[in-house]
Design an enzyme around this catalytic site. Structure first.
Site, PDB file in Angstrom:
ATOM      1  N   ARG A  94       0.812  -1.217   0.000  1.00 34.20           N
ATOM      2  CA  ARG A  94       0.000   0.000   0.000  1.00 34.20           C
ATOM      3  C   ARG A  94       0.843   1.264   0.000  1.00 34.20           C
ATOM      4  O   ARG A  94       0.512   2.246  -0.687  1.00 34.20           O
ATOM      5  CB  ARG A  94      -0.973  -0.022   1.185  1.00 34.20           C
ATOM      6  CG  ARG A  94      -1.885   1.210   1.292  1.00 34.20           C
ATOM      7  CD  ARG A  94      -2.510   1.625  -0.014  1.00 34.20           C
ATOM      8  NE  ARG A  94      -3.235   0.542  -0.695  1.00 34.20           N
ATOM      9  CZ  ARG A  94      -3.674   0.625  -1.937  1.00 34.20           C
ATOM     10  NH1 ARG A  94      -3.445   1.698  -2.671  1.00 34.20           N
ATOM     11  NH2 ARG A  94      -4.316  -0.393  -2.485  1.00 34.20           N
ATOM     12  N   LYS A 111       2.538  24.548  -2.146  1.00 33.08           N
ATOM     13  CA  LYS A 111       1.179  24.036  -1.943  1.00 33.08           C
ATOM     14  C   LYS A 111       1.208  22.521  -2.080  1.00 33.08           C
ATOM     15  O   LYS A 111       0.713  21.935  -3.050  1.00 33.08           O
ATOM     16  CB  LYS A 111       0.220  24.679  -2.944  1.00 33.08           C
ATOM     17  CG  LYS A 111       0.074  26.184  -2.745  1.00 33.08           C
ATOM     18  CD  LYS A 111      -0.820  26.814  -3.788  1.00 33.08           C
ATOM     19  CE  LYS A 111      -0.915  28.321  -3.581  1.00 33.08           C
ATOM     20  NZ  LYS A 111      -1.752  28.972  -4.617  1.00 33.08           N
ATOM     21  N   LYS A 152       5.796  37.893  -0.233  1.00 35.89           N
ATOM     22  CA  LYS A 152       4.475  37.824  -0.842  1.00 35.89           C
ATOM     23  C   LYS A 152       3.666  39.064  -0.472  1.00 35.89           C
ATOM     24  O   LYS A 152       4.134  39.952   0.242  1.00 35.89           O
ATOM     25  CB  LYS A 152       3.773  36.543  -0.381  1.00 35.89           C
ATOM     26  CG  LYS A 152       4.544  35.269  -0.702  1.00 35.89           C
ATOM     27  CD  LYS A 152       4.286  34.790  -2.103  1.00 35.89           C
ATOM     28  CE  LYS A 152       2.913  34.158  -2.213  1.00 35.89           C
ATOM     29  NZ  LYS A 152       2.652  33.624  -3.571  1.00 35.89           N
ATOM     30  N   GLU A 181       7.069  39.676  -4.653  1.00 38.49           N
ATOM     31  CA  GLU A 181       5.817  39.575  -5.395  1.00 38.49           C
ATOM     32  C   GLU A 181       5.281  40.976  -5.660  1.00 38.49           C
ATOM     33  O   GLU A 181       5.250  41.821  -4.773  1.00 38.49           O
ATOM     34  CB  GLU A 181       4.787  38.780  -4.585  1.00 38.49           C
ATOM     35  CG  GLU A 181       3.428  38.676  -5.269  1.00 38.49           C
ATOM     36  CD  GLU A 181       2.429  37.877  -4.460  1.00 38.49           C
ATOM     37  OE1 GLU A 181       2.546  36.639  -4.462  1.00 38.49           O
ATOM     38  OE2 GLU A 181       1.547  38.479  -3.823  1.00 38.49           O
ATOM     39  N   ASP A 223       2.091  38.765 -10.025  1.00 39.60           N
ATOM     40  CA  ASP A 223       0.965  37.996  -9.483  1.00 39.60           C
ATOM     41  C   ASP A 223      -0.362  38.406 -10.088  1.00 39.60           C
ATOM     42  O   ASP A 223      -0.735  39.591 -10.068  1.00 39.60           O
ATOM     43  CB  ASP A 223       0.913  38.167  -7.964  1.00 39.60           C
ATOM     44  CG  ASP A 223      -0.111  37.235  -7.323  1.00 39.60           C
ATOM     45  OD1 ASP A 223      -0.061  36.021  -7.602  1.00 39.60           O
ATOM     46  OD2 ASP A 223      -0.955  37.725  -6.565  1.00 39.60           O
TER      47      ASP A 223
END
Length: 286
Positions: A103, A138, A170, A203, A225
């Site tokens: 698995r 992410k 950011k 950013e 962005d």
């Protein structure tokens, strides 16, 4: 493919050990109860989908961690194009051990192959441009190593691995710091004060912020962005090659080619790791 710095023997060992602890606990009682301890057998990994294979090398490490006497014989390597009915590898040894590893091997390879497949597809859409496809942070907690590894196998480029190996300022950093100039100045002062040498990316959300970043200087990359293609082209002209440019934010399969055509150097896509479909495969006794 050059081995990335995060793919160390220690990192692999820690990941496999904790993953097995989660799954096996105090024993694989299904295999222990049903299969004689001395029984030996073999199995092969059957592909039941189409895409790019990833995780064969990881599977080798998993089988070895479960039982050093298990022998994996690859028929296909990481990065190979696969179709329904292909056999990726065979494994032979103690039957109990094969079942215990099954698995974890499948969970890793199915997801990694899904990521590699998506990465390869989006990379193909950048043909004829200078743009390279980047991943992001992410990722799935405690599975980042495997997900970023899969991006490399699929032909993409890893962005920073974590918060520790690069400074990316950011929108929230910029807003908390009081603006683009202030955020850059504070980061440069921090690096000087701590003696660290880390690249700085800023950013930007508008051409005005791009101009502020250019005036501040002392950076290594500018992120653009959520800018429309027309705005991206303006930013490319404004920067004029002084810094690499990364387009980011909501870029999809339908828009990525147009974004790449604007002349940016990188395109980051969080969906490479947070919104993919795993490839279907099974480990079958034979």
């Amino acid at each position: 493919m050059q081995t990335p710095p995060y793919l160390t023997p220690e990192a692999l060992s820690t990941f496999i050990r904790t993953a097995l602890a989660e799954d096996v606990g105090d024993g694989d009682h299904s295999a222990l109860s049903a299969i004689p301890v001395e029984a030996r057998n073999r199995a092969h990994l059957l592909i039941k989908d189409e895409g790019v294979l990833a995780g064969v090398e990881l599977a080798r490490h998993i089988f070895r961690a479960v039982d050093a006497d298990l022998h994996l014989a690859p028929r296909l390597e990481d990065g190979a194009r696969v179709k329904h009915g292909d056999i990726a590898f065979t494994v032979e040894g103690r039957a109990q051990s094969i079942l215990t590893a099954e698995r974890l091997v499948l969970n890793c390879m199915q997801r990694m192959s899904g990521i590699a497949t998506r990465t390869a597809h989006l990379t193909s859409l950048l043909a004829g441009t200078r743009a390279r496809l980047l991943d992001t942070r992410k990722t799935t907690p405690n599975f980042r190593m495997c997900e970023k590894w899969a991006v490399l196998i699929g032909g993409g480029v890893n962005h920073r691995y974590g918060l520790f190996d690069m400074i990316i300022l950011k929108d929230n950093h910029v807003d908390y710091a009081g603006g683009v100039r202030q955020a850059i100045a504070a980061s440069r002062a921090y690096l000087a004060r701590t003696g660290r040498q880390l690249p700085i990316e800023i950013e930007t959300r508008s051409l005005a912020e791009v101009q502020q970043a250019l005036e501040a200087g002392g950076i290594d990359r500018i992120m653009l962005d959520n800018m429309a293609p027309a705005q991206l082209r303006e930013a490319v002209a404004l920067v004029a090659g002084r810094y690499p440019l990364e387009a980011s934010g909501g870029i999809t399969e339908e828009t990525i080619a147009e974004v790449a055509a604007t002349g940016v150097d990188y395109i980051s896509v969080g969906a490479l790791t947070h919104s993919i479909r795993s490839l279907d495969m099974s480990l079958k006794a034979f």
